[in-house]
Design a protein around this motif. Structure first.
Motif, PDB file in Angstrom:
ATOM      1  N   ASP A   6       0.831  -1.208   0.000  1.00 30.58           N
ATOM      2  CA  ASP A   6       0.000   0.000   0.000  1.00 30.58           C
ATOM      3  C   ASP A   6       0.865   1.257   0.000  1.00 30.58           C
ATOM      4  N   ALA A   7       1.946   1.228   0.759  1.00 27.64           N
ATOM      5  CA  ALA A   7       2.842   2.388   0.825  1.00 27.64           C
ATOM      6  C   ALA A   7       3.512   2.637  -0.527  1.00 27.64           C
ATOM      7  N   ARG A   8       3.950   1.555  -1.179  1.00 32.72           N
ATOM      8  CA  ARG A   8       4.561   1.716  -2.509  1.00 32.72           C
ATOM      9  C   ARG A   8       3.546   2.254  -3.508  1.00 32.72           C
ATOM     10  N   LEU A   9       2.341   1.712  -3.474  1.00 32.85           N
ATOM     11  CA  LEU A   9       1.288   2.195  -4.366  1.00 32.85           C
ATOM     12  C   LEU A   9       1.035   3.681  -4.125  1.00 32.85           C
ATOM     13  N   ALA A  10       0.940   4.093  -2.883  1.00 37.08           N
ATOM     14  CA  ALA A  10       0.710   5.503  -2.559  1.00 37.08           C
ATOM     15  C   ALA A  10       1.860   6.378  -3.059  1.00 37.08           C
ATOM     16  N   ALA A  11       3.076   5.903  -2.912  1.00 39.26           N
ATOM     17  CA  ALA A  11       4.231   6.673  -3.393  1.00 39.26           C
ATOM     18  C   ALA A  11       4.203   6.804  -4.913  1.00 39.26           C
ATOM     19  N   TYR A  12       3.890   5.714  -5.598  1.00 37.73           N
ATOM     20  CA  TYR A  12       3.793   5.768  -7.065  1.00 37.73           C
ATOM     21  C   TYR A  12       2.661   6.697  -7.494  1.00 37.73           C
ATOM     22  N   ALA A  13       1.545   6.643  -6.790  1.00 35.44           N
ATOM     23  CA  ALA A  13       0.412   7.510  -7.107  1.00 35.44           C
ATOM     24  C   ALA A  13       0.788   8.980  -6.915  1.00 35.44           C
ATOM     25  N   ASP A  14       1.508   9.280  -5.827  1.00 34.71           N
ATOM     26  CA  ASP A  14       1.954  10.661  -5.588  1.00 34.71           C
ATOM     27  C   ASP A  14       2.880  11.137  -6.702  1.00 34.71           C
ATOM     28  N   VAL A  63      -7.914  19.816 -13.896  1.00 33.45           N
ATOM     29  CA  VAL A  63      -7.698  18.397 -14.220  1.00 33.45           C
ATOM     30  C   VAL A  63      -6.602  17.809 -13.330  1.00 33.45           C
ATOM     31  N   GLY A  64      -5.544  18.567 -13.114  1.00 33.15           N
ATOM     32  CA  GLY A  64      -4.467  18.082 -12.246  1.00 33.15           C
ATOM     33  C   GLY A  64      -4.963  17.762 -10.855  1.00 33.15           C
ATOM     34  N   ASP A  65      -5.810  18.636 -10.316  1.00 31.80           N
ATOM     35  CA  ASP A  65      -6.379  18.379  -8.988  1.00 31.80           C
ATOM     36  C   ASP A  65      -7.289  17.151  -9.002  1.00 31.80           C
ATOM     37  N   ALA A  66      -8.095  17.013 -10.049  1.00 34.94           N
ATOM     38  CA  ALA A  66      -8.994  15.863 -10.139  1.00 34.94           C
ATOM     39  C   ALA A  66      -8.211  14.558 -10.234  1.00 34.94           C
ATOM     40  N   VAL A  67      -7.153  14.557 -11.039  1.00 33.78           N
ATOM     41  CA  VAL A  67      -6.307  13.362 -11.154  1.00 33.78           C
ATOM     42  C   VAL A  67      -5.649  13.063  -9.809  1.00 33.78           C
ATOM     43  N   SER A  68      -5.163  14.096  -9.146  1.00 32.55           N
ATOM     44  CA  SER A  68      -4.536  13.903  -7.832  1.00 32.55           C
ATOM     45  C   SER A  68      -5.515  13.296  -6.836  1.00 32.55           C
ATOM     46  N   GLN A  69      -6.761  13.749  -6.856  1.00 34.33           N
ATOM     47  CA  GLN A  69      -7.772  13.223  -5.937  1.00 34.33           C
ATOM     48  C   GLN A  69      -8.059  11.753  -6.228  1.00 34.33           C
ATOM     49  N   VAL A  70      -8.167  11.408  -7.501  1.00 27.42           N
ATOM     50  CA  VAL A  70      -8.423  10.005  -7.859  1.00 27.42           C
ATOM     51  C   VAL A  70      -7.250   9.134  -7.418  1.00 27.42           C
ATOM     52  N   LEU A  71      -6.052   9.573  -7.705  1.00 25.62           N
ATOM     53  CA  LEU A  71      -4.877   8.768  -7.365  1.00 25.62           C
ATOM     54  C   LEU A  71      -4.668   8.663  -5.855  1.00 25.62           C
ATOM     55  N   ALA A  72      -5.142   9.641  -5.108  1.00 32.66           N
ATOM     56  CA  ALA A  72      -5.006   9.600  -3.646  1.00 32.66           C
ATOM     57  C   ALA A  72      -6.043   8.683  -3.002  1.00 32.66           C
ATOM     58  N   ALA A 144       1.646  -1.461  -9.700  1.00 30.55           N
ATOM     59  CA  ALA A 144       1.413  -1.524  -8.247  1.00 30.55           C
ATOM     60  C   ALA A 144      -0.082  -1.617  -7.950  1.00 30.55           C
ATOM     61  N   LYS A 145      -0.905  -0.897  -8.704  1.00 33.28           N
ATOM     62  CA  LYS A 145      -2.354  -0.963  -8.508  1.00 33.28           C
ATOM     63  C   LYS A 145      -2.863  -2.372  -8.814  1.00 33.28           C
ATOM     64  N   ALA A 146      -2.390  -2.947  -9.897  1.00 33.31           N
ATOM     65  CA  ALA A 146      -2.809  -4.306 -10.260  1.00 33.31           C
ATOM     66  C   ALA A 146      -2.373  -5.306  -9.191  1.00 33.31           C
ATOM     67  N   HIS A 147      -1.156  -5.132  -8.680  1.00 30.11           N
ATOM     68  CA  HIS A 147      -0.651  -6.031  -7.637  1.00 30.11           C
ATOM     69  C   HIS A 147      -1.514  -5.937  -6.371  1.00 30.11           C
ATOM     70  N   VAL A 148      -1.793  -4.730  -5.918  1.00 30.73           N
ATOM     71  CA  VAL A 148      -2.590  -4.546  -4.704  1.00 30.73           C
ATOM     72  C   VAL A 148      -4.001  -5.098  -4.921  1.00 30.73           C
ATOM     73  N   HIS A 149      -4.562  -4.822  -6.081  1.00 28.69           N
ATOM     74  CA  HIS A 149      -5.899  -5.340  -6.391  1.00 28.69           C
ATOM     75  C   HIS A 149      -5.914  -6.869  -6.321  1.00 28.69           C
ATOM     76  N   LEU A 150      -4.936  -7.506  -6.959  1.00 26.00           N
ATOM     77  CA  LEU A 150      -4.852  -8.966  -6.963  1.00 26.00           C
ATOM     78  C   LEU A 150      -4.664  -9.507  -5.548  1.00 26.00           C
ATOM     79  N   GLN A 151      -3.801  -8.887  -4.783  1.00 27.68           N
ATOM     80  CA  GLN A 151      -3.559  -9.337  -3.412  1.00 27.68           C
ATOM     81  C   GLN A 151      -4.825  -9.228  -2.566  1.00 27.68           C
TER      82      GLN A 151
END
Length: 159
Positions: A6-14, A63-72, A144-151
């Motif tokens: 989860d931490a890696r996914l969050a870092a990649y999303a950021d 759009v940047g804010d909207a993308v940031s919100q989705v990724l967060a 990372a999203k696919a990995h977390v989803h699968l897990q």
């Protein structure tokens, strides 16, 4: 699944969110300049470039804010894919191009159906279309999203 996943996914999303926000203004200007030059054969004047820059800053903010919100958001709560939001960003360069009287480009039937508002064929197909530097962050986040989803599904007993 581990907290590290989860931490890696969050870092990649950021990283991806930051990259998208940083890239939107230059992408908007590039879209305007390229389409205008293709139509007129000459570079745009400074007033057009200024309008494109202003549109790019608006794209970054909205759009940047909207993308940031989705990724967060947690991946199970992400209802709109970030690329769908990015494809909606075509409205910013489109407004500038329309104001300059640039006619729509010829697109294939699929593009016309799938992206009816993208009359200048600007919609990014992937993060690298926004900026080549976003290829790796986009791939890392997606993997990372696919990995977390699968897990999570494995932990829930689903396949």
């Amino acid at each position: 699944m581990s907290d590290d996943d989860d931490a890696r996914l969050a870092a990649y999303a950021d990283d991806l969110a930051r990259g998208v926000r940083d890239a939107l203004p230059a992408w908007t200007v590039r879209c305007v300049v390229e389409r205008l030059e293709a139509w007129t054969g000459a570079p745009p004047g400074p007033d057009v470039v200024d309008a494109a820059r202003a549109a790019g800053e608006q794209a970054r903010a909205e759009v940047g804010d909207a993308v940031s919100q989705v990724l967060a958001a947690d991946i199970d709560e992400q209802r709109v894919p970030p690329l769908a939001l990015l494809r909606g960003a075509v409205r910013y360069p489109t407004e500038v191009l329309r104001a300059e009287g640039v006619p729509p480009v010829v697109r294939d039937e699929f593009a016309e159906r799938a992206f009816p508002d993208d009359v200048y064929d600007l919609a990014p197909a992937n993060f690298a279309d926004l900026d080549p530097a976003l290829h790796e962050p986009g791939m890392l986040w997606g993997a990372a999203k696919a990995h977390v989803h699968l897990q999570r599904r494995r932990a829930d007993g689903q396949r």
